[in-house]
Each structure stands twice: as structure tokens, then as C-alpha cells.
Design a protein around this motif. Structure first.
Motif, short mmCIF file in Angstrom:
data_model
loop_
_atom_site.label_atom_id
_atom_site.label_comp_id
_atom_site.label_asym_id
_atom_site.label_seq_id
_atom_site.Cartn_x
_atom_site.Cartn_y
_atom_site.Cartn_z
N ALA A 353 0.84 -1.21 0.00
CA ALA A 353 0.00 0.00 0.00
C ALA A 353 0.87 1.25 0.00
O ALA A 353 0.57 2.24 -0.69
N GLU A 354 1.98 1.23 0.76
CA GLU A 354 2.90 2.37 0.80
C GLU A 354 3.54 2.60 -0.57
O GLU A 354 3.67 3.74 -1.03
N GLN A 356 2.35 1.79 -3.50
CA GLN A 356 1.36 2.31 -4.43
C GLN A 356 1.11 3.79 -4.21
O GLN A 356 1.00 4.57 -5.17
N ALA A 357 1.06 4.21 -2.94
CA ALA A 357 0.87 5.63 -2.63
C ALA A 357 2.03 6.45 -3.15
O ALA A 357 1.86 7.55 -3.70
N THR A 360 1.92 6.81 -6.95
CA THR A 360 0.93 7.82 -7.34
C THR A 360 1.50 9.23 -7.17
O THR A 360 1.34 10.08 -8.05
N GLN A 361 2.20 9.45 -6.05
CA GLN A 361 2.79 10.77 -5.81
C GLN A 361 3.86 11.09 -6.86
O GLN A 361 3.93 12.22 -7.37
#
Length: 567
Positions: A353-354, A356-357, A360-361
Motif C-alpha cells: 500500500a505504501e 502504491q501511494a 501515485t505521488q
């Protein structure tokens, strides 16, 4: 003499003073430089180039004890610089050196050949001194490698002309964050790659433990069952024999005890003690009857079952293998390990999850950077044609009427710290010649003039260090030299400029004029330097125009040149 007015708001003072002792043919001298344009002229062989050599020592150049004037004493060269406008505090902090607005650089050479370098009295290595001096002094000598060769400096010029300072600062700030996130993502990806391998292994272990469907206390029960089944015939025979001894045989224990009880009953009415004994015996008989019943049941229930033995053995083999694999001795410990693996696998899911975040950034940052790089590129391209035209016009004034100059853009394969542009300055000195990169075609004199012209065009927009030109006037005279002097004068409105020249036209533009001459003392030649006053300057320039002593007309021409300096 009329003095020109300085633009003090943007003037950046750099080198204030140069002190040299015991170097080459210099016994000792002190030079105090002007804020604007310092001119150095003098006799041939008097030591003008030696001054540059001394300056080169505090810029990190190497020397040996052969350069000592007096071989019994050490050589000392010191430079004093005003650096308040150059935002060098971070450099000093990074290198653990005390910062002062007035910087002192010093080199010392002993007769034994030992060399030492100091920045503000802090001993440093030559590499550090060179790194600092690259930001303080820009030395242009014939055939030297000039920073105008450097494509990053060429881009810096265009950015200055395009007014990109604010745009570039915003871009670089975002680019640094973007790069930092990419490095973090790479680290996480590498970690995840290792984690994936570990995760696959853990998942396999978890699946194995879950498939085993272990139950607390299961092992002890299975081990007991296996022991019993393995001795089934012995157990059945023993249980049956004991049952017979207790209940069914002719001499069965229970039957004998029942007869004993009957005898006790016959006399119990005569003695209460016998009644109590009969009662106790009755309890024993009842217990033995229960025991016999249990033995009978064990004998009836116990059967040798090889298939069941095989099943139990297989189950225990699985348990023993898992215990050995995980280094434990009980099912309870295996259940704890299963819980730990489940928790670890949950942690890997959080890492995904980290990542993927962060992806995105990074995508958002890259989109913004692309837009900013596009704007930077458009602004640069909007000034390149005018810049090229002005360079060609100024070169024409400097006796290079056929010079060609062009700014060529190249698109980088990806985003860089300055956007996606790379530029090359292309040059041709002669009519009909093919434009090529400056470093491949320009001679020493052409390079110097190119440097002078380009830097004069960006002087008010870019923080240049002290500019030192050595014999930039080579091969020119008269009106061309006068135009070059005007360019130097204009450049010195924004930056400190030091020029060694043989041209009276250029010398006439000085804010401070040094004259280098030779002096013979004790059969030895010494270099001396004199700061010229107004009348001395008239005489020096007149001598450069004609001869020594100069003619009256040369003196008049010199005065005219000095008046031109103000106009």
C-alpha cells in the motif's frame, strides 16, 4: 578625469587584495583591486604573467620550491575576498570552516618543498581550495579551457537571459522531492523484491501449517493411541486373563471373596466387628467386580488395527517433521509460529500500500515537472535567437565580422535538474565555415572574445565571479580595441573585472591601473607593481601608443582616451 558612476546596488565585489611574498622574481608586493575594472599593463617580461601564477596558487594550482625567490625562506601568497553577495555559507558549513564575509585564502611553500593551504586560517586540501575558488575567480587565458565550453554553463546563460531564476528554483525544488521519492521507491521495490521472496516462503510455510490443521493436545493423544495399538494383542490377552482371574475362573478372586463374605456374615450377629469387616469386604468385592468389567471391556474393545496404526503414524510423522523444520518440540509452539507468520504476511500487505501511494505521488510530480520543463524550454527558446544575434554583432565589433554563432537545443532522454533541455553553443569564425561546438573550433583568442561577449550580455542577470582576462586583446588594435574596452567597461558595471592588456584603448577604461616593471637590485631582477595616478596613467598610455618617452601627440591622444572612458 571624470569618473563613471557605479551601479552599487548590483555590483558584486570579489577579490580585494593580493599579497605575494618570495615568489618567482617577486620579493614582496601588495595589490588592492578596484570594485569595477582593474587593468594591468607593463614592460615585456616584467612579470605580469607571474601575478597570474601567484593568483593560481591560491586557486589550488601546484608549485614547487623552484618558484621561491629566496630559497632560504618560505613563499606566501594570500588573497582577500569579499564574498557577502555569493551565498557561500552552506559550502563553509558543509566543510566545517568558519564563515566570514571577508574570506582569506593562503598558500605557503617551504624551502623543503612542503606545501600548505588555508581557508580562513583553517588547513585544507587543494581539492577543497579548488572547489571554492571555482566560485570566486573566472580566469581567462589564451588556450585555457574556459567555462564557456561547459554546456551546463551555456544553459545557465540562457536561463539568466530568459529570467528563469524563479521558475528554475521552483522546478529544482520539486525535482529534488521527485528524485527523493524515486530513490525511496527504488529502496522499497528492492525491499519488496526481497520481501516477496520471503513472503512466498512464509506463505508456503503458513499453507503447510494450515493444511496440517493442528489441534492443541493432539500429539499426546496420538502417541498414546499408537502405543496402545502397537501392543493390542498383549493388552487384550492380559486384560482377558485378569478378567478371568477376577470373575470367571473356578478359583476366581471375586468368587472366593464372596465365599469369605458369606462366612463373615454367619458370625456377624455375634460380633459387631465381624459385621464391619463384612461390609468392608463387600466394598472390595464391588470394586473388583467393576475392575473386572473394565478389563472385560478393554479385552473386547482392543483389536489389532494395522490400518489405524498406519494413519496415526503418518499423522505423527507430519507433526514431528513440522516440529523439526521449525525447531520446536510441541504443537503449541507450532501454533504460535503460525500466528507469527500470519502477522508478517499482513505487514507485507501494508508495504504494498505504501509503494502504491508513493508511485501515485511520483506520477503526479512527474506530470508537474513535465509542464514546468516545457515552460522553461519555451522561455529559453524565446531568447536564443536574439542572444545569438547580439553575440554575432558584438563579435563583429571585435574584428570577427564573419563569425557565426548559434544555440542548438537537444532533448534529454529524461527529466534532469534543469528540465529536459541540453544546449550547445555552435561557432564558426570564418565565412562559409560549418558551425561546430565551440571547444572543437575556437582558438584561444576567439574563445576569450566569445567569453567576453557572452558574459557581457548576461552580466546583469547571472552571479559571475571575478573575471580575469589575460591578453584578450591579442591581434586587435585601434577602434576594435576601443570597442573591446567599452565591452569590458560595461561588464565591470556588474562584476569585478581584471584585465592584463597591451592595448592603450583597453587600458584607458580602468578604474584602477597597475603598471608592472622590472627593477635591478644587487644584480638581480625584481618584479615591482605600481598603482598609477592620473598623470602616471596618461604617461603609461601615451607610451603604449608610441614610444618611451612618448611624443606630445601621443600624450594628447592618451588624454583623449581617458576622457572617452567617462563617455
Amino acid at each position: 578625469m571624470i569618473q563613471r558612476k557605479k551601479n552599487c546596488a548590483i555590483l558584486r565585489v570579489m577579490i580585494k587584495r593580493l599579497h605575494v611574498r618570495n615568489y618567482a622574481i617577486i620579493e614582496e608586493l601588495d595589490l588592492h583591486f578596484a570594485d569595477g575594472l582593474t587593468i594591468i599593463t607593463g614592460e615585456t617580461g616584467a612579470g605580469k604573467s607571474i601575478l597570474l601564477g601567484a593568483l593560481g596558487l591560491i586557486m589550488g594550482n601546484r608549485a614547487d620550491n623552484k618558484a621561491l625567490f629566496n630559497e632560504q625562506e618560505k613563499c606566501v601568497v594570500e588573497g582577500f575576498f569579499d564574498i557577502r553577495s555569493y551565498e557561500l555559507q552552506e559550502f563553509f558549513q558543509e566543510n566545517d570552516i568558519d564563515y566570514e564575509d571577508e574570506l582569506v585564502l593562503r598558500r605557503e611553500f617551504t624551502p623543503a618543498g612542503k606545501s600548505r593551504a588555508f581557508i580562513n586560517d583553517t588547513p585544507v586540501n587543494l581539492k577543497l581550495m579548488q572547489d571554492l575558488c571555482s566560485q570566486l575567480v573566472d580566469l581567462h587565458q589564451q588556450f585555457d579551457t574556459l567555462d564557456i565550453h561547459n554546456t551546463s554553463f551555456q544553459l545557465k546563460m540562457l536561463d539568466a537571459l530568459a529570467g528563469n531564476k524563479g521558475h528554475l528554483a521552483a522546478y529544482r525544488q520539486l525535482f529534488r522531492a521527485y528524485q527523493s521519492n524515486k530513490r525511496q521507491l527504488d529502496q522499497l521495490d528492492q525491499l519488496r523484491s526481497r520481501s516477496n521472496k520471503e513472503s512466498e516462503f512464509l506463505a508456503f510455510q503458513l499453507e503447510e501449517l494450515q493444511a496440517a490443521a493442528l489441534q492443541a493436545g493432539e500429539q499426546e493423544g496420538l502417541e498414546g493411541d499408537l502405543t496402545a495399538l502397537s501392543h493390542a494383542e498383549e493388552i487384550k490377552k492380559t486384560a482377558g486373563g485378569l478378567y478371568a482371574q477376577l470373575i470367571e475362573s473356578e478359583q476366581a478372586v471375586v468368587g472366593q471373596l464372596q465365599h469369605t463374605g458369606h462366612l463373615l456374615g454367619q458370625v456377624s450377629r455375634f460380633d459387631s466387628r465381624m459385621a464391619r469387616l463384612q461390609e468392608r469386604l463387600g466394598g472390595v468385592i464391588a470394586e473388583l467386580q467393576d475392575l473386572g468389567a473394565d478389563l472385560e471391556k478393554v479385552a473386547e474393545d482392543t483389536e489389532y488395527d494395522p490400518e489405524r496404526i498406519q494413519q496415526i503414524q503418518a499423522r505423527l510423522d507430519l507433526i514431528y517433521r513440522l516440529q523439526k523444520k521449525h525447531g520446536v518440540v510441541s504443537i503449541g509452539e507450532l501454533l504460535e509460529i503460525r500466528q507469527q507468520i500470519e502477522a508478517q504476511l499482513g505487514g507485507f500487505a501494508d508495504q504494498s500500500a505504501e509503494i502504491q501511494a508513493l508511485r501515485t505521488q511520483i506520477e503526479q510530480q512527474e506530470g508537474a515537472l513535465i509542464r514546468m520543463a516545457q515552460e522553461l524550454s519555451e522561455r529559453r527558446k524565446s531568447v536564443k535567437d536574439d542572444f545569438s544575434r547580439q553575440v554575432v554583432d558584438l563579435l563583429g565589433l571585435l574584428a570577427m565580422e564573419y563569425a557565426q554563432f548559434e544555440v542548438q537545443f537537444h532533448l534529454l532522454s529524461g527529466l534532469g535538474p534543469n528540465g529536459w533541455d541540453e544546449v550547445s553553443f555552435l561557432f564558426a569564425a570564418n565565412k562559409g565555415s560549418r558551425l561546430q561546438a565551440i571547444r572543437d573550433v575556437a582558438s584561444g583568442g576567439e574563445l576569450s572574445r566569445l567569453a567576453l561577449v557572452t558574459k557581457s550580455l548576461v552580466a546583469s542577470s547571472i552571479p559571475l565571479p571575478t573575471l580575469i582576462f589575460d591578453e584578450i586583446d591579442s591581434g586587435i588594435s585601434g577602434d576594435v580595441a576601443l570597442k573591446m574596452g567599452n565591452i569590458l567597461r560595461k561588464l565591470s558595471n556588474e562584476h569585478q573585472v581584471v584585465t592584463i592588456t597591451h592595448s592603450p584603448q583597453i587600458a584607458s577604461k580602468a578604474d584602477r591601473h597597475f603598471f608592472v616593471y622590472k627593477q635591478i637590485r644587487d644584480d638581480r631582477t625584481l618584479t615591482k607593481v605600481k598603482a598609477l595616478d592620473e598623470e602616471d596613467r596618461v604617461l603609461a598610455i601615451a607610451t603604449m601608443l608610441s614610444q618611451s618617452p612618448p611624443s606630445d601627440s601621443a600624450m594628447e591622444n592618451a588624454r583623449e582616451l581617458l576622457q572617452l572612458k567617462a563617455g
